[in-house]
Structures are given as C-alpha cells and as structure tokens.
Design a protein around this motif. Structure first.
Motif, PDB file in Angstrom:
ATOM      1  N   ASN A  40     -28.798   1.998 -33.264  1.00  0.00           N
ATOM      2  CA  ASN A  40     -27.346   1.827 -33.140  1.00  0.00           C
ATOM      3  C   ASN A  40     -26.553   2.351 -34.331  1.00  0.00           C
ATOM      4  O   ASN A  40     -25.418   1.925 -34.544  1.00  0.00           O
ATOM      5  CB  ASN A  40     -26.980   0.353 -32.913  1.00  0.00           C
ATOM      6  CG  ASN A  40     -27.452  -0.137 -31.580  1.00  0.00           C
ATOM      7  OD1 ASN A  40     -27.265   0.504 -30.566  1.00  0.00           O
ATOM      8  ND2 ASN A  40     -28.100  -1.289 -31.583  1.00  0.00           N
ATOM      9  N   LYS A  41     -27.127   3.250 -35.133  1.00  0.00           N
ATOM     10  CA  LYS A  41     -26.363   3.714 -36.287  1.00  0.00           C
ATOM     11  C   LYS A  41     -26.599   5.170 -36.672  1.00  0.00           C
ATOM     12  O   LYS A  41     -25.672   5.851 -37.040  1.00  0.00           O
ATOM     13  CB  LYS A  41     -26.600   2.811 -37.496  1.00  0.00           C
ATOM     14  CG  LYS A  41     -28.023   2.754 -37.954  1.00  0.00           C
ATOM     15  CD  LYS A  41     -28.203   1.800 -39.121  1.00  0.00           C
ATOM     16  CE  LYS A  41     -29.668   1.689 -39.475  1.00  0.00           C
ATOM     17  NZ  LYS A  41     -29.910   0.760 -40.514  1.00  0.00           N
ATOM     18  N   THR A  42     -27.805   5.672 -36.597  1.00  0.00           N
ATOM     19  CA  THR A  42     -28.108   7.010 -37.076  1.00  0.00           C
ATOM     20  C   THR A  42     -28.189   7.981 -35.912  1.00  0.00           C
ATOM     21  O   THR A  42     -28.906   7.736 -34.958  1.00  0.00           O
ATOM     22  CB  THR A  42     -29.458   7.021 -37.836  1.00  0.00           C
ATOM     23  OG1 THR A  42     -29.418   6.045 -38.868  1.00  0.00           O
ATOM     24  CG2 THR A  42     -29.738   8.373 -38.433  1.00  0.00           C
TER      25      THR A  42
END
Length: 100
Positions: A40-42
């Motif tokens: 959920n981020k990279t």
C-alpha cells in the motif's frame, strides 16, 4: 524521484494493487504502462529479465486500478491466518514428520 533496490527486497512484500495506463492511437502505435503497488505504499516497475535491480516509480495520475471493480470475481481465502510464505514453510519444517 526514482530509487532502485535489489529484487530480493521484494520477497515478503504484498502486492496491494496493480495499475495500468493505456494510450491507444489511430495509427496503431499503442502504449501501455504498468505499475505495481507493494504494501500500500511503494510503486515499482515490473522487474524484467535477469536484472537484480527494481526501480520505484511515480504513479501516473491517469493510471487506473485493475482491482477497481471485482464484484464479479469470487473471493477465496487461502491464507486465513495472513501468514507469510516463510512463516508457513518454517512452521511446516518444524513439524515432526514420521513415516509409519
């Protein structure tokens, strides 16, 4: 800003989304770009070939999620305990196996 890291660093991460950007042209020169979101981020580029490096990239504002509407796909829980593959294998290996 793009960064790179070793492909081994992907092991244990969760693919949280996949995005695509599609540009079609009348002359037949179409363009498709894919984005993979981890944890959920990279956002990363798809690792190709035998390279050891994976590049991070910026999500294009026009990219759409492949998972936007999954209402017509059945959902199966195959990892109910949310364990990583390494946790499952280490637990399996630690079990006492005997042939009878």
């Amino acid at each position: 800003m793009t960064n790179k890291f070793n492909i081994k660093e992907i092991i244990g991460k969760t693919v949280s989304n996949i995005y695509t950007l599609i540009n079609t042209n009348v002359d037949g020169l179409d363009y498709v770009e894919s984005f993979i979101e981890l944890d959920n981020k990279t956002i990363i580029d798809i690792p190709y070939g035998f390279y050891d490096d994976v590049w991070t990239k910026k999500l294009d504002k026009n990219a759409i999620s492949l998972f936007t509407n999954l209402s017509d796909f059945p959902m199966y829980k195959i990892n109910k305990d949310s364990k990583t593959i390494s946790e499952i294998t280490s637990n399996y290996q630690s079990q006492n196996k005997q042939f009878q």
